[in-house]
Design a protein around this motif. Structure first.
Motif, PDB file in Angstrom:
ATOM      1  N   GLY A 136     -11.732   3.432  -3.331  1.00 38.26           N
ATOM      2  CA  GLY A 136     -10.535   2.971  -4.009  1.00 38.26           C
ATOM      3  C   GLY A 136     -10.173   3.755  -5.251  1.00 38.26           C
ATOM      4  O   GLY A 136      -9.121   3.514  -5.851  1.00 38.26           O
ATOM      5  N   ALA A 137     -11.031   4.715  -5.656  1.00 39.31           N
ATOM      6  CA  ALA A 137     -10.746   5.481  -6.879  1.00 39.31           C
ATOM      7  C   ALA A 137      -9.700   6.563  -6.659  1.00 39.31           C
ATOM      8  O   ALA A 137      -9.006   6.954  -7.598  1.00 39.31           O
ATOM      9  CB  ALA A 137     -12.034   6.114  -7.406  1.00 39.31           C
ATOM     10  N   ILE A 138      -9.582   7.075  -5.440  1.00 36.48           N
ATOM     11  CA  ILE A 138      -8.586   8.110  -5.145  1.00 36.48           C
ATOM     12  C   ILE A 138      -7.210   7.466  -5.052  1.00 36.48           C
ATOM     13  O   ILE A 138      -7.021   6.508  -4.287  1.00 36.48           O
ATOM     14  CB  ILE A 138      -8.929   8.840  -3.834  1.00 36.48           C
ATOM     15  N   PRO A 139      -6.225   7.941  -5.810  1.00 38.38           N
ATOM     16  CA  PRO A 139      -4.885   7.357  -5.720  1.00 38.38           C
ATOM     17  C   PRO A 139      -4.255   7.637  -4.361  1.00 38.38           C
ATOM     18  O   PRO A 139      -4.369   8.739  -3.825  1.00 38.38           O
ATOM     19  CB  PRO A 139      -4.115   8.042  -6.851  1.00 38.38           C
ATOM     20  N   LYS A 140      -3.610   6.608  -3.826  1.00 37.50           N
ATOM     21  CA  LYS A 140      -2.974   6.723  -2.519  1.00 37.50           C
ATOM     22  C   LYS A 140      -1.609   6.060  -2.566  1.00 37.50           C
ATOM     23  O   LYS A 140      -1.331   5.218  -3.418  1.00 37.50           O
ATOM     24  CB  LYS A 140      -3.839   6.071  -1.436  1.00 37.50           C
ATOM     25  N   THR A 141      -0.750   6.466  -1.639  1.00 38.12           N
ATOM     26  CA  THR A 141       0.550   5.825  -1.533  1.00 38.12           C
ATOM     27  C   THR A 141       0.377   4.442  -0.925  1.00 38.12           C
ATOM     28  O   THR A 141      -0.703   4.066  -0.467  1.00 38.12           O
ATOM     29  CB  THR A 141       1.502   6.651  -0.644  1.00 38.12           C
ATOM     30  N   SER A 142       1.472   3.691  -0.894  1.00 36.91           N
ATOM     31  CA  SER A 142       1.421   2.341  -0.341  1.00 36.91           C
ATOM     32  C   SER A 142       1.041   2.325   1.126  1.00 36.91           C
ATOM     33  O   SER A 142       0.499   1.339   1.625  1.00 36.91           O
ATOM     34  CB  SER A 142       2.785   1.677  -0.524  1.00 36.91           C
ATOM     35  N   SER A 143       1.305   3.400   1.849  1.00 44.45           N
ATOM     36  CA  SER A 143       0.944   3.468   3.261  1.00 44.45           C
ATOM     37  C   SER A 143      -0.413   4.113   3.486  1.00 44.45           C
ATOM     38  O   SER A 143      -0.816   4.325   4.623  1.00 44.45           O
ATOM     39  CB  SER A 143       2.019   4.240   4.049  1.00 44.45           C
ATOM     40  N   GLY A 144      -1.140   4.424   2.385  1.00 41.11           N
ATOM     41  CA  GLY A 144      -2.519   4.880   2.511  1.00 41.11           C
ATOM     42  C   GLY A 144      -2.732   6.369   2.457  1.00 41.11           C
ATOM     43  O   GLY A 144      -3.870   6.838   2.594  1.00 41.11           O
ATOM     44  N   LYS A 145      -1.683   7.183   2.253  1.00 41.30           N
ATOM     45  CA  LYS A 145      -1.864   8.630   2.172  1.00 41.30           C
ATOM     46  C   LYS A 145      -2.433   9.007   0.804  1.00 41.30           C
ATOM     47  O   LYS A 145      -2.039   8.444  -0.215  1.00 41.30           O
ATOM     48  CB  LYS A 145      -0.537   9.353   2.386  1.00 41.30           C
ATOM     49  N   VAL A 146      -3.332   9.992   0.794  1.00 37.60           N
ATOM     50  CA  VAL A 146      -3.881  10.438  -0.481  1.00 37.60           C
ATOM     51  C   VAL A 146      -2.798  11.151  -1.286  1.00 37.60           C
ATOM     52  O   VAL A 146      -1.918  11.815  -0.744  1.00 37.60           O
ATOM     53  CB  VAL A 146      -5.095  11.376  -0.280  1.00 37.60           C
ATOM     54  N   GLN A 147      -2.864  10.981  -2.617  1.00 43.22           N
ATOM     55  CA  GLN A 147      -1.925  11.639  -3.526  1.00 43.22           C
ATOM     56  C   GLN A 147      -2.694  12.735  -4.270  1.00 43.22           C
ATOM     57  O   GLN A 147      -3.365  12.483  -5.262  1.00 43.22           O
ATOM     58  CB  GLN A 147      -1.336  10.618  -4.501  1.00 43.22           C
ATOM     59  N   ARG A 148      -2.588  13.955  -3.752  1.00 41.55           N
ATOM     60  CA  ARG A 148      -3.432  15.031  -4.256  1.00 41.55           C
ATOM     61  C   ARG A 148      -3.103  15.385  -5.708  1.00 41.55           C
ATOM     62  O   ARG A 148      -4.007  15.597  -6.522  1.00 41.55           O
ATOM     63  CB  ARG A 148      -3.294  16.268  -3.364  1.00 41.55           C
ATOM     64  N   ARG A 149      -1.814  15.473  -6.018  1.00 42.88           N
ATOM     65  CA  ARG A 149      -1.463  15.861  -7.387  1.00 42.88           C
ATOM     66  C   ARG A 149      -1.846  14.776  -8.386  1.00 42.88           C
ATOM     67  O   ARG A 149      -2.278  15.066  -9.499  1.00 42.88           O
ATOM     68  CB  ARG A 149       0.029  16.193  -7.456  1.00 42.88           C
ATOM     69  N   ALA A 150      -1.687  13.512  -7.992  1.00 45.25           N
ATOM     70  CA  ALA A 150      -2.110  12.421  -8.876  1.00 45.25           C
ATOM     71  C   ALA A 150      -3.620  12.436  -9.062  1.00 45.25           C
ATOM     72  O   ALA A 150      -4.128  12.193 -10.162  1.00 45.25           O
ATOM     73  CB  ALA A 150      -1.652  11.084  -8.307  1.00 45.25           C
ATOM     74  N   CYS A 151      -4.350  12.744  -7.996  1.00 43.39           N
ATOM     75  CA  CYS A 151      -5.808  12.807  -8.088  1.00 43.39           C
ATOM     76  C   CYS A 151      -6.226  13.961  -8.999  1.00 43.39           C
ATOM     77  O   CYS A 151      -7.140  13.817  -9.824  1.00 43.39           O
ATOM     78  CB  CYS A 151      -6.408  12.969  -6.695  1.00 43.39           C
ATOM     79  N   ARG A 152      -5.570  15.090  -8.853  1.00 42.91           N
ATOM     80  CA  ARG A 152      -5.884  16.233  -9.725  1.00 42.91           C
ATOM     81  C   ARG A 152      -5.616  15.892 -11.189  1.00 42.91           C
ATOM     82  O   ARG A 152      -6.392  16.257 -12.080  1.00 42.91           O
ATOM     83  CB  ARG A 152      -5.066  17.455  -9.305  1.00 42.91           C
TER      84      ARG A 152
END
Length: 595
Positions: free
Chosen positions: A561-577
């Motif tokens: 749950g620590a990796i930011p994801k969109t509402s449909s569950g896709k990873v948000q790479r730029r937000a994670c970076r």
């Protein structure tokens, strides 16, 4: 007897969604329109077309009486039927709806404030239970957001004593704004995609041409309704086709993925859509022996698979796992779409098994699509996302020169057609760059008068079908070669037993004037205890090197749950970076030497 769609196809015009609902309320008043499955299982609440049309009319007149017509409103709703009533009520009264995700953290509240400012909204529409829950968690919503908050399921909204004449100004037309769809993948200010009624109807018409909804069809949807894919498949397409839609909350799927498949079997679902990772989660459930009660999936004709590059292995694993349950391999329909095109751009043919081409890994790193035999060492499968329908055009373009690419070169995907949205609200420069791109000839002059949507996605065409390679902005460039993060992430996920699908994010950062490759990997406590964090890191590093000849400089192991994801569950790479660079990701153990 002629149907509503027969009227439209025989010259009855291209209606708005409220007009389509009005016709269905007259023609098929007692047919089931929407059903909400509480906990993903209990069909406790439903709406017929007459009930929905009446509820929409009441809300539309209430909005008009409050002077909201021509204004914008932010919609904050959990999954459920009140969202459907309110969305269509906004459309009927010319209130521009900006649906958003229900906030879970204070940073989400700030995002809603930015969206409201961008949309020019002064009102938030929600339902009573959601408002009370949010106020219990965050405090007074009106104080937090600086906006008027209205409960659309409260006594005032439910009153039917607002004169009908209040609403009866001009009905919304096909070129009127139906919705502001806010993009979810960026770490910057959210951008509102202006979607017209004509965009909606063009997109669902194209979708129906690819994946026809017969009168006996049924939709089952767990995707969030405020987002483009969930809205089109869960709300708009069923209304267009006049077939029932069974809805469940995304959390019901995430907690127990088999609920989705059980609902398809129980309610004889014919059409359902999800991103690639959802099919992977279901295949994992089957591999763990937890899919025995799924039931018969033979009714499922269109298993739309999109919203991110579709993994070939996910298709094969899901198909092999659920063929014993009656799932037909040809029901799997990969596709490609994005909010800026309302949703769908391309889709695979119904009743044909999915296909892929295998590319040379070396050529892929050089930006070329060199097709090789699947048995070639290091060959990379890229799934076909199918074709467009007449009226929509896809071109592959060099993003630097705006010239068309040769067939074997990977370039940016550009789209022209009736589904392309109007603009980003209030952002003329970004709108011109994204929605009004022009192809150039060898001398740099515009080829013709057509304009294109620049998607920011990379891909190539083979035999007339689109193959998506990844996001241009997420591309990892190492020593002059291109690496697609989803390929690196898949290798990481498969390196350790117990890691979940969609649990890794790969990106590059600058450090000491050099580019460093970082992998953030989510792991639950059981997996960490079974392998240890250092062993887990070592396996990830080795897998990425073996498959891609890439050296990972840092592996960060974080909690689920620590990796930011969109509402449909896709990873948000730029937000994670951004979280990584800000020191806001906590490693489960001492960082690896590269950190």
């Amino acid at each position: 007897m002629a149907t509503v769609l027969d009227d439209i196809r025989s010259g009855g015009g291209t209606p708005t969604l409220p007009e389509l609902l009005r016709r269905r309320g007259q023609r098929q008043p007692d047919d089931t329109a929407y059903v909400f499955l509480y906990n993903g299982e209990d069909p406790r609440e439903s709406l017929t077309y007459r009930e929905l049309a009446d509820a929409v009319d009441v809300r539309a007149r209430w909005f008009a009486a409050r002077g909201m017509s021509g204004q914008s409103a932010v919609l904050i709703y959990p999954s459920g039927l009140e969202f459907v009533r309110t969305l269509l009520g906004c459309m009927a009264s010319k209130v521009t709806a900006a649906p958003v995700q229900t906030p879970r953290h204070l940073k989400d509240v700030e995002r809603i404030r930015r969206i409201a400012r961008d949309a020019g909204a002064t009102t938030v529409l929600t339902e009573t239970s959601a408002r009370l829950e949010l106020e219990d968690r965050f405090g007074n919503l009106e104080d937090l957001l600086g906006l008027t908050v209205l409960d659309t399921d409260g006594p005032a909204a439910a009153r039917d004593d607002v004169p009908g004449s209040v609403l009866r100004g001009p009905a919304p037309g096909s070129d009127d704004v139906a919705l502001l769809q806010y993009t979810s993948g960026s770490t910057g200010d959210p951008k509102g995609v202006v979607v017209t009624h004509a965009n909606f109807l063009a997109n669902v018409t194209e979708t129906d041409a690819l994946w026809p909804c017969a009168p006996e069809g049924t939709v089952v949807n767990w995707l969030p309704l405020f987002h483009d894919m969930g809205m089109l498949f869960g709300v708009v397409m069923p209304l267009w086709a006049g077939i029932p839609s069974y809805l469940m909350a995304p959390a019901a799927f995430i907690r127990r993925p088999a609920r989705w498949l059980e609902a398809i079997a129980r309610f004889r679902g014919t059409h359902s859509a999800a991103p690639s990772f959802a099919y992977e989660m279901c295949a994992r459930v089957a591999a763990e022996g937890k899919a025995g009660g799924v039931g018969d999936l033979s009714s499922w004709r269109v298993a739309a698979n999109g919203a991110e590059p579709v993994r070939w292995r996910a298709i094969r694993d899901f198909t092999e796992a659920f063929v014993p349950h009656g799932f037909r391999p040809e029901a799997m329909c990969p596709g490609y779409g994005l909010a800026e095109n309302t949703l769908k751009v391309t889709g695979s043919d119904q009743d044909r098994e999915p296909t892929a081409v295998w590319l040379s890994a070396t050529a892929l790193r050089e930006g070329r699509a060199e097709i090789v035999d699947a048995r070639t060492p290091g060959a990379v499968p890229v799934t076909s996302s199918g074709r467009t329908v007449p009226g929509t055009e896809v071109r592959i373009v060099d993003p630097g020169t705006s010239r068309g690419c040769p067939p074997d070169v990977i370039g940016e995907i550009w789209v022209n057609g009736p589904c392309v949205a109007a603009e980003y609200r209030g952002r003329p420069e970004a709108s011109a760059e994204t929605f009004r791109a022009r192809l150039r000839d060898a001398d740099g002059r515009p080829e013709d008068g057509r304009t294109y949507l620049r998607t920011g996605d990379l891909g190539f065409l083979h035999d007339g079908e689109l193959h998506v390679a990844g996001r241009f902005k997420d591309l990892i460039i190492h020593q002059g070669r291109n690496y697609y993060p989803q390929d690196v992430e898949l290798s990481a996920e498969k390196s350790v037993d117990g890691l979940h699908p969609n649990c890794a994010v790969a990106f590059a950062v600058e450090r000491d004037e050099k580019e460093h490759l970082v992998l953030v990997v989510e792991a639950d406590g059981r997996t960490v205890r079974a392998h240890g964090t250092e062993s887990l890191r070592a396996r990830v590093v080795r897998a990425v090197h073996d498959h891609h000849h890439l050296t990972v400089d840092t592996v960060l192991v974080v909690r689920r749950g620590a990796i930011p994801k969109t509402s449909s569950g896709k990873v948000q790479r730029r937000a994670c970076r951004a979280l990584y660079e800000g020191g806001d990701l906590t490693d489960l153990a001492a960082p690896s030497p590269g950190r």
